[in-house]
Write a protein that holds these residues in place. Structure first.
Motif, PDB file in Angstrom:
ATOM      1  N   ALA A 191       2.125  -1.745  -7.575  1.00  0.00           N
ATOM      2  CA  ALA A 191       2.926  -0.693  -6.936  1.00  0.00           C
ATOM      3  C   ALA A 191       2.266  -0.200  -5.660  1.00  0.00           C
ATOM      4  O   ALA A 191       2.956   0.196  -4.718  1.00  0.00           O
ATOM      5  N   GLY A 192       0.931  -0.245  -5.594  1.00  0.00           N
ATOM      6  CA  GLY A 192       0.248   0.213  -4.399  1.00  0.00           C
ATOM      7  C   GLY A 192       0.310  -0.749  -3.240  1.00  0.00           C
ATOM      8  O   GLY A 192      -0.082  -0.384  -2.124  1.00  0.00           O
ATOM      9  N   ALA A 193       0.780  -1.974  -3.458  1.00  0.00           N
ATOM     10  CA  ALA A 193       0.849  -2.964  -2.384  1.00  0.00           C
ATOM     11  C   ALA A 193       2.188  -2.979  -1.674  1.00  0.00           C
ATOM     12  O   ALA A 193       2.339  -3.699  -0.678  1.00  0.00           O
ATOM     13  N   LEU A 194       3.164  -2.216  -2.139  1.00  0.00           N
ATOM     14  CA  LEU A 194       4.515  -2.251  -1.573  1.00  0.00           C
ATOM     15  C   LEU A 194       4.746  -1.028  -0.688  1.00  0.00           C
ATOM     16  O   LEU A 194       4.195   0.050  -0.934  1.00  0.00           O
ATOM     17  N   PRO A 195       5.574  -1.150   0.349  1.00  0.00           N
ATOM     18  CA  PRO A 195       5.850  -0.001   1.228  1.00  0.00           C
ATOM     19  C   PRO A 195       6.773   1.013   0.556  1.00  0.00           C
ATOM     20  O   PRO A 195       7.426   0.726  -0.459  1.00  0.00           O
ATOM     21  N   LEU A 196       6.818   2.214   1.136  1.00  0.00           N
ATOM     22  CA  LEU A 196       7.691   3.265   0.622  1.00  0.00           C
ATOM     23  C   LEU A 196       9.156   2.859   0.791  1.00  0.00           C
ATOM     24  O   LEU A 196       9.531   2.205   1.764  1.00  0.00           O
ATOM     25  N   GLY A 197       9.972   3.247  -0.175  1.00  0.00           N
ATOM     26  CA  GLY A 197      11.389   2.925  -0.139  1.00  0.00           C
ATOM     27  C   GLY A 197      11.744   1.600  -0.775  1.00  0.00           C
ATOM     28  O   GLY A 197      12.932   1.240  -0.797  1.00  0.00           O
ATOM     29  N   THR A 198      10.775   0.871  -1.303  1.00  0.00           N
ATOM     30  CA  THR A 198      11.052  -0.420  -1.921  1.00  0.00           C
ATOM     31  C   THR A 198      11.756  -0.215  -3.263  1.00  0.00           C
ATOM     32  O   THR A 198      11.374   0.644  -4.071  1.00  0.00           O
ATOM     33  N   VAL A 199      12.780  -1.008  -3.510  1.00  0.00           N
ATOM     34  CA  VAL A 199      13.514  -0.974  -4.784  1.00  0.00           C
ATOM     35  C   VAL A 199      12.813  -1.909  -5.762  1.00  0.00           C
ATOM     36  O   VAL A 199      12.627  -3.096  -5.474  1.00  0.00           O
ATOM     37  N   VAL A 200      12.429  -1.390  -6.935  1.00  0.00           N
ATOM     38  CA  VAL A 200      11.654  -2.161  -7.909  1.00  0.00           C
ATOM     39  C   VAL A 200      12.254  -1.972  -9.300  1.00  0.00           C
ATOM     40  O   VAL A 200      13.078  -1.085  -9.534  1.00  0.00           O
TER      41      VAL A 200
END
Length: 327
Positions: A191-200
């Protein structure tokens, strides 16, 4: 005469050429070995981390385990398998006493259960693990579709996303770089490797435990912000949770997003789904579905071990377009 001479020439030429090729192949057997092992060079592979111990979370029975109040899986495999497992219906009865406890459960079509791997670990360093989507399957024991993916000699089922299709390549990595990664649907990253606003979706609470949130059809969460080593995500219920940055998440929205908007059509289709009709008795209308005004719940903060931290909360601000908190 021309055809007979051509056939005679072709036969004689094959007889002369075939011994040459046989001598070349016999004199250099390393060429065959290289051709067979060339695809393995530089390919990242990883062993399965899902074992039969993960099935212990289900209620165990004599011949299998209690999947839910409708289905019992009759087989208990010795190791992870992609083979569809046989099931039997509970008929709305308790598996221990046999007493009917769910009056609206009974009948329905035959079902087969597929073991979905909710763990998406990847290499901590180096290139990511690359898998190919072999097939997209509709599993009737769950609301979402599942995808059969493979790499090397390993095959497994994972949750399919909305735009995932056969032949796609998906990546998995456990490395957190300095800059956020550019991920595509089906990829799995911390989760810390993805940018803000990413849909997961398929969100872990404890690193390495497997996904627990957003696994049903059409569900997804959004990465809202990051605080220290915690990542805050907004669930479909508008609740927010805070998990460790090492927790793995899969990118994209879970497939079959129109599941809750598809009409049943007729009561006969309900029986096909294993839902019996109501009793028909009159029930007094109560206030269960009335409107209630409640304050938004606080953010659930999960530690790196997956436990809730009750004493630790984050303040939620509402800001305007300029980024200034509203009074």
């Amino acid at each position: 005469m021309a055809l007979s001479s051509l056939r005679l020439f072709s036969v004689r030429s094959l007889e002369n050429i075939s011994p040459i090729f046989s001598r070349l192949l016999s004199s250099s057997p390393t060429l065959q070995e290289k051709s067979k092992s060339s695809w393995k060079e530089g390919v990242v592979t990883q062993k399965m981390t899902t074992t039969t111990a993960d099935l212990q979370r289900y209620r165990q029975t004599e011949d299998g385990f209690y999947l839910d109040h409708r289905v019992i899986v009759c087989e208990r495999p010795d190791e992870y398998t992609t083979k569809p497992l046989k099931t039997r219906k509970t008929g709305g009865a308790c598996p221990d006493t046999g007493r009917k406890i769910f009056p609206r459960v009974g009948g329905g079509r035959r079902l087969e259960w597929r073991w979905v791997d909710f763990k998406r670990p990847g290499p901590a360093e180096g290139p990511p693990l690359v898998e190919r989507v072999v097939d997209i399957i509709e599993d009737w024991t769950r609301t979402a579709r599942v995808a059969l993916v493979a790499h090397g000699n390993v095959k497994r089922y994972i949750l399919a996303t909305v735009n995932m299709k056969q032949g796609d390549l998906i990546r998995t990595s456990s490395h957190i770089p300095k800059n956020p990664v550019k991920a595509y649907e089906g990829d799995a990253f911390p989760a810390g490797a993805l940018p803000l606003g990413t849909v997961v979706h398929n969100i872990e609470v404890t690193p390495g435990e497997g996904g627990r949130f957003c696994r049903a059809a059409g569900t997804f969460a959004t990465i809202v912000r990051k605080v220290d080593e915690q990542v805050i995500l907004r669930l479909p219920s508008k609740h927010e949770i805070s998990v460790n940055q090492q927790c793995m998440v899969a990118v994209g929205q879970v497939s079959n997003e129109l599941h809750n908007k598809t009409p049943i059509g007729s009561p006969n289709n309900l029986r096909w789904l294993g839902i019996r009709p109501r009793s028909g008795l009159w029930h007094r209308k109560d206030g269960r579905f009335g409107r209630k005004l409640k304050a938004p719940p606080p953010i659930k903060v999960f530690s790196s071990t997956g436990k809730l931290q009750s004493g630790k909360t984050y303040i939620r601000f509402t800001v305007n377009a300029d980024g200034i908190p509203k009074s």
